[in-house]
Design a protein around this motif. Structure first.
Motif, PDB file in Angstrom:
ATOM      1  N   GLU A 330       0.536  -1.000  -0.014  1.00 21.94           N
ATOM      2  CA  GLU A 330      -0.173   0.235  -0.346  1.00 21.94           C
ATOM      3  C   GLU A 330       0.941   1.228   0.061  1.00 21.94           C
ATOM      4  O   GLU A 330       0.566   2.185  -0.838  1.00 21.94           O
ATOM      5  CB  GLU A 330      -1.246  -0.076   1.184  1.00 21.94           C
ATOM      6  CG  GLU A 330      -1.928  -1.057   1.770  1.00 21.94           C
ATOM      7  CD  GLU A 330      -3.407  -0.572   0.259  1.00 21.94           C
ATOM      8  OE1 GLU A 330      -4.062   0.047   1.364  1.00 21.94           O
ATOM      9  OE2 GLU A 330      -3.283  -0.520  -0.579  1.00 21.94           O
ATOM     10  N   LEU A 331       1.936   0.990   1.036  1.00 24.49           N
ATOM     11  CA  LEU A 331       3.062   2.228   0.888  1.00 24.49           C
ATOM     12  C   LEU A 331       3.252   2.006  -0.479  1.00 24.49           C
ATOM     13  O   LEU A 331       3.224   3.728  -0.698  1.00 24.49           O
ATOM     14  CB  LEU A 331       3.310   2.463   2.204  1.00 24.49           C
ATOM     15  CG  LEU A 331       4.684   3.868   2.669  1.00 24.49           C
ATOM     16  CD1 LEU A 331       3.234   4.729   3.037  1.00 24.49           C
ATOM     17  CD2 LEU A 331       5.429   3.683   3.986  1.00 24.49           C
ATOM     18  N   ALA A 337       2.565   6.908  -6.798  1.00 24.55           N
ATOM     19  CA  ALA A 337       1.907   7.666  -6.924  1.00 24.55           C
ATOM     20  C   ALA A 337       2.308   9.047  -7.393  1.00 24.55           C
ATOM     21  O   ALA A 337       2.559   9.561  -8.035  1.00 24.55           O
ATOM     22  CB  ALA A 337       0.594   7.488  -6.675  1.00 24.55           C
ATOM     23  N   VAL A 338       2.924   9.774  -6.136  1.00 29.37           N
ATOM     24  CA  VAL A 338       3.247  10.496  -5.699  1.00 29.37           C
ATOM     25  C   VAL A 338       4.415  11.023  -6.778  1.00 29.37           C
ATOM     26  O   VAL A 338       4.972  12.798  -7.133  1.00 29.37           O
ATOM     27  CB  VAL A 338       3.642  11.118  -4.308  1.00 29.37           C
ATOM     28  CG1 VAL A 338       4.174  12.394  -3.914  1.00 29.37           C
ATOM     29  CG2 VAL A 338       2.352  10.792  -3.607  1.00 29.37           C
ATOM     30  N   LEU A 339       5.778   9.923  -6.498  1.00 31.25           N
ATOM     31  CA  LEU A 339       6.514  10.309  -7.649  1.00 31.25           C
ATOM     32  C   LEU A 339       6.358  10.459  -9.109  1.00 31.25           C
ATOM     33  O   LEU A 339       7.195  10.652  -9.289  1.00 31.25           O
ATOM     34  CB  LEU A 339       7.978   9.840  -6.902  1.00 31.25           C
ATOM     35  CG  LEU A 339       8.523   9.756  -5.858  1.00 31.25           C
ATOM     36  CD1 LEU A 339       9.285   8.349  -5.156  1.00 31.25           C
ATOM     37  CD2 LEU A 339       9.094  10.644  -5.895  1.00 31.25           C
ATOM     38  N   GLY A 340       5.517   9.474  -8.989  1.00 30.81           N
ATOM     39  CA  GLY A 340       4.994  10.010 -10.881  1.00 30.81           C
ATOM     40  C   GLY A 340       4.764  10.579 -11.588  1.00 30.81           C
ATOM     41  O   GLY A 340       4.826  11.060 -12.008  1.00 30.81           O
ATOM     42  N   ASN A 341       3.712  11.719 -10.168  1.00 30.75           N
ATOM     43  CA  ASN A 341       3.086  12.877 -10.520  1.00 30.75           C
ATOM     44  C   ASN A 341       4.449  14.144 -10.923  1.00 30.75           C
ATOM     45  O   ASN A 341       4.133  14.825 -11.485  1.00 30.75           O
ATOM     46  CB  ASN A 341       2.558  13.322  -9.735  1.00 30.75           C
ATOM     47  CG  ASN A 341       0.961  12.746  -9.612  1.00 30.75           C
ATOM     48  OD1 ASN A 341       1.101  11.966 -10.549  1.00 30.75           O
ATOM     49  ND2 ASN A 341      -0.074  13.037  -8.414  1.00 30.75           N
ATOM     50  N   VAL A 342       5.363  13.716  -9.687  1.00 31.65           N
ATOM     51  CA  VAL A 342       7.007  14.740 -10.260  1.00 31.65           C
ATOM     52  C   VAL A 342       7.306  14.759 -11.328  1.00 31.65           C
ATOM     53  O   VAL A 342       7.307  15.562 -12.491  1.00 31.65           O
ATOM     54  CB  VAL A 342       7.649  14.548  -9.408  1.00 31.65           C
ATOM     55  CG1 VAL A 342       9.297  15.309  -8.981  1.00 31.65           C
ATOM     56  CG2 VAL A 342       7.350  14.495  -7.548  1.00 31.65           C
ATOM     57  N   GLY A 392      -6.041  10.814 -12.373  1.00 27.11           N
ATOM     58  CA  GLY A 392      -6.870  11.548 -11.459  1.00 27.11           C
ATOM     59  C   GLY A 392      -6.215  10.690 -10.027  1.00 27.11           C
ATOM     60  O   GLY A 392      -6.770  11.063  -8.905  1.00 27.11           O
ATOM     61  N   LEU A 393      -5.830   9.236 -10.238  1.00 27.17           N
ATOM     62  CA  LEU A 393      -5.718   8.545  -9.082  1.00 27.17           C
ATOM     63  C   LEU A 393      -4.547   8.578  -8.493  1.00 27.17           C
ATOM     64  O   LEU A 393      -4.538   8.133  -7.552  1.00 27.17           O
ATOM     65  CB  LEU A 393      -5.645   7.009  -9.839  1.00 27.17           C
ATOM     66  CG  LEU A 393      -7.506   6.910 -10.598  1.00 27.17           C
ATOM     67  CD1 LEU A 393      -6.901   5.424 -11.380  1.00 27.17           C
ATOM     68  CD2 LEU A 393      -8.084   6.917  -9.827  1.00 27.17           C
ATOM     69  N   GLY A 394      -3.376   9.793  -8.453  1.00 31.71           N
ATOM     70  CA  GLY A 394      -2.392   9.423  -8.023  1.00 31.71           C
ATOM     71  C   GLY A 394      -2.275  10.129  -6.420  1.00 31.71           C
ATOM     72  O   GLY A 394      -2.016   9.327  -5.650  1.00 31.71           O
TER      73      GLY A 394
END
Length: 465
Positions: A330-331, A337-342, A392-394
């Motif tokens: 999960e983590l 997801a957060v790093l992929g957005n960066v 918009g899932l990140g």
């Protein structure tokens, strides 16, 4: 089985009791004959013998009879039987109507006479009926008790077998959480233990398989992000404005198909990660992991892409063990997801920073970047809403993971100039978190970043390739 046991033990016992009763009756007959023999030894006067017989208190039909004298009782022995008894050296027992005769020779002077004592069948079998009735009752009781015991044992065996069958059917229908309480005979109990072990192995095997799928999906994010960035660096795929040759039209259409395929593939990977992660969570249940270990592990993957894009990055506070009540998969999905957005929404060469800290019963995971920032943080945190054309899932993945750990996700302006995403998770080793404002805690953590950097920040700048 109980009936056989009763026959084996009770029938010999009944025969033994009947034999003892017969021997006792014959011993009594010998005693009466001895009284008459004693009277004959004193005198062979018939009157004296009659008085001795009368002293026995027997009825006329049961009184001893002395052959050779004037008998007073009932004679039952035949002349041949008397002759044979007189020729013998000891008492004999012969059968007669209604019982047996005890014939005992007695020498009186120079002659031999025979004393006859009658023992009726009633005396020979006295108490035998009651004894057999008692033994039959005992046998019946044993049979009834054995039936009850066998019924209880059979009921336990049937119940244990039915439970094992029901559990096997449930596993066959896909319910791997079912377990049984081993019961019944030893063989069925062992089968129950074996079934539980098999179910545990199935759960472990399927969980390992799904975690492997989730891990492979995480690994796909890095090359997909590289492909997307490379595709974005290609020429425009717009064919609606201008005049183009056939070769140029084909090239632009190819670029468009590549970009659309990458977007579709990213969406499929997101769905695969979310579906697998949700299934693993439902099967394994609430777990825990080490935040620092997860951050280090995921940064091994993202650092390769950072090197390709010449992105400086820092990792702070990932040296010490920091447990949180969130499963590892999960983590890892939330951090990816957060790093992929960066990497997806900031230009190549943009720096970023990942920091882990603990305070007030919470663990904070902060991801800062030096990009353009997020214009509408509230919209970015809503599932399915994005200003960048993505699913918009990140950030929604990060938000749901944080809520699972009794935490939250917040967006702010980073010190580097871009977006700052902070995930707050409950500290698994701390006391229950104090009722403080989580967003106020995020602000304090942001103001203390410089001091954290002074206490030991590890800066790593990859060499451009």
């Amino acid at each position: 089985m109980a009936s056989i046991i009763a026959l084996v033990f009770l029938i010999p016992l009944g025969l033994q009791l009947q034999r003892e009763t017969r021997e006792q009756a014959l011993a009594d007959a010998a005693r009466r004959a001895a009284v008459v023999r004693g009277a004959l030894a004193v005198s062979n006067d018939p009157e004296g013998v009659r008085r001795a017989v009368a002293g026995l208190g027997e009825s006329t039909d049961r009184q001893p009879v002395v052959h050779g004298l004037d008998p007073a009782g009932t004679v039952r022995a035949t002349s041949q039987q008397v002759t044979d008894a007189a020729a013998g050296t000891g008492p004999t027992v012969v059968a007669t109507d209604g019982g047996v005769l005890h014939l005992e020779p007695v020498t009186v002077g120079e002659a031999v006479t025979v004393v006859e004592v009658f023992v009726a069948d009633g005396e020979l079998n006295r108490g035998a009926a009651g004894t057999w009735l008692l033994l039959v009752g005992i046998a019946a009781g044993l049979v009834v008790c054995s039936v009850i015991v066998v019924d209880r044992i059979a009921a336990r065996a049937v119940a244990a077998t039915k439970g094992l069958v029901d559990a096997a059917m449930a596993v066959g229908d896909g319910d791997l959480a079912v377990r049984i309480q081993p019961d019944g005979p030893r063989e069925l109990a062992e089968a129950g233990y074996a079934f539980n072990r098999m179910a545990d192995r199935l759960v472990t095997s399927r969980t390992d398989e799904r975690e492997l799928v989730a891990d492979l999906s995480h690994r796909l994010r890095t090359p997909l992000t590289v492909l997307r960035l490379d595709a974005d660096a290609l020429d425009s795929d717009d064919t609606s404005v201008g005049s183009f040759s056939e070769a140029e039209l084909d090239r632009r259409r190819t670029i468009r198909r590549i970009r659309q395929a990458i977007v579709t593939l990213e969406g499929e990977v997101d769905v695969l990660i979310n579906t697998t992660r949700k299934t693993v969570t439902q099967e394994v249940g609430q777990g825990s992991c080490d935040v620092a270990e997860v951050v280090r592990d995921r940064m091994v993957f993202w650092s390769a892409l950072a090197g390709d894009q010449n992105r400086p990055y820092n990792v702070i506070g990932a040296q010490l063990r920091t447990p949180v009540p969130v499963p590892r998969a999960e983590l890892a999905a939330a951090l990816d997801a957060v790093l992929g957005n960066v990497f997806r929404y900031t230009p190549q060469g943009t720096a970023f920073e990942v920091a882990v800290s603990r305070r007030d019963g919470y663990v904070a995971i902060r991801v800062d970047d030096a990009g353009p920032g997020i214009a509408n943080p509230d919209r970015a945190l809503r599932r399915g809403a994005s200003d960048q054309g993505s699913t918009g899932l990140g950030l929604d993945i990060a938000r749901r993971v944080a809520l699972q750990a009794n935490g939250s996700v917040s967006l702010d302006r980073a010190r580097l100039g871009g977006a700052s995403v902070v995930m707050l998770l409950a500290d698994a080793e701390a006391a229950p978190p104090r009722p403080v404002s989580r967003f106020g805690l995020v602000g304090r953590l942001a103001r203390e970043r410089d001091r954290e950097r002074e206490r030991g920040r590890t800066r790593r700048r990859p060499t451009p390739r």
